[in-house]
Design an enzyme around this catalytic site. Structure first.
Site, short mmCIF file in Angstrom:
data_model
loop_
_atom_site.label_atom_id
_atom_site.label_comp_id
_atom_site.label_asym_id
_atom_site.label_seq_id
_atom_site.Cartn_x
_atom_site.Cartn_y
_atom_site.Cartn_z
N HIS A 143 12.69 59.13 12.49
CA HIS A 143 13.34 60.08 13.39
C HIS A 143 13.41 59.62 14.84
O HIS A 143 14.34 60.01 15.55
CB HIS A 143 12.63 61.44 13.29
CG HIS A 143 12.75 62.08 11.94
ND1 HIS A 143 11.67 62.24 11.09
CD2 HIS A 143 13.82 62.56 11.27
CE1 HIS A 143 12.07 62.81 9.98
NE2 HIS A 143 13.37 63.01 10.06
N TYR A 190 9.39 55.53 5.75
CA TYR A 190 10.81 55.65 6.10
C TYR A 190 11.07 56.87 6.98
O TYR A 190 12.18 57.38 7.02
CB TYR A 190 11.65 55.72 4.82
CG TYR A 190 13.04 55.13 4.96
CD1 TYR A 190 13.58 54.81 6.19
CD2 TYR A 190 13.81 54.88 3.83
CE1 TYR A 190 14.85 54.27 6.31
CE2 TYR A 190 15.08 54.33 3.93
CZ TYR A 190 15.59 54.03 5.18
OH TYR A 190 16.85 53.50 5.29
#
Length: 256
Positions: free
Chosen positions: A37, A34
């Site tokens: 960015h 996860y």
């Protein structure tokens, strides 16, 4: 014919609660995949609903202590509209936002988030990319070219790692060729789909207690007949023209 208890066909809400042998928690694997960015751009255009033109703003100037003053300066409605018509960054190699690679505090260099993302996986014992693939049911790769077709990426990984088994998980995820229509790798998707369903199955308010006795009939009707679009329009009706004809609010909105 799939029965009513088949979650793949009918969804999870209203099915029995199931912790799958352990109370729900964020796993290290989920945290590792996860790391999204690259979705964040270094800069974006802020537009107004009631005027032409745009202002190019750097993301670093709208985060942290600057967030409230930035919102007050441009207006909440204009910022929602600006984000709605903007495209996120691709979750791919060479697309990490530069301001997060040299994040500062009070003018002093603080940290490089890109380096920390890799370092944290190593510290916590998350397997490297090839072993991780194997653990989620995929075949191991034997060459760098099997991971990616991004021009120059295989050669660069070979120069850095030497051995394909040493490729860091995050690097492999960002390099991996995507299935058609996917925004992120199949390897990451296997963790996402598992954790998303486990999250719902462990929550009694989505399972055993997803019923009128808990929510009331009015509450369930409200849930079933509302979505992100209706919430946005209820709170910010001026977004109506930008959202007209838009079925999914995560798709680009209308540019006015």
């Amino acid at each position: 014919v799939l029965g009513e208890d088949n979650e793949a066909a009918h969804g999870i809400p209203g099915t029995p609660t199931d912790h799958h042998s352990a109370p729900y928690a964020m796993t290290e694997e989920f945290t590792s995949v996860y790391r999204l960015h690259p979705l964040i751009p270094d800069e974006m255009s802020v537009r107004r609903l009631d005027a032409e033109g745009q202002v190019r703003c750097e993301m670093v100037d709208m985060q942290g202590k600057s967030t409230r003053s930035f919102m007050q300066r441009h207006g909440f409605t204009n910022l929602l509209y600006s984000f709605g018509i903007s495209h996120p960054g691709a979750i791919r190699l060479h697309n990490f936002p530069n301001f997060l690679r040299r994040l500062e505090k009070d003018g002093q260099p603080l940290l490089d988030v890109a380096a920390i993302d890799i370092m944290r996986d190593r510290e916590r014992g998350v397997p490297r990319y090839n072993r991780f693939r194997e653990l989620v049911g995929k075949h191991r790769v034997t060459t760098f070219e099997e991971i990616t077709s991004i021009p120059g990426a295989a050669d660069k990984m070979r120069e850095i790692y030497g051995n394909v088994d040493r490729v860091d998980l995050l690097v492999g995820l960002l390099a991996e060729d995507l299935p058609h229509g996917f925004g992120f790798s199949d390897t990451a998707f296997r963790i996402f789909i598992l954790m998303a369903t486990r999250r719902l199955k462990s929550d009694r308010f989505f399972t055993d207690d997803y019923r009128p006795e808990i929510y009331t009939e009015l509450g369930l009707d409200w849930i079933n007949n509302n979505g992100m679009k209706s919430v946005l329009l209820r709170h910010v009706p001026r977004l109506g023209p930008a959202l007209e004809g838009v079925k999914n609010c995560f798709s680009p909105w209308n540019v006015l």
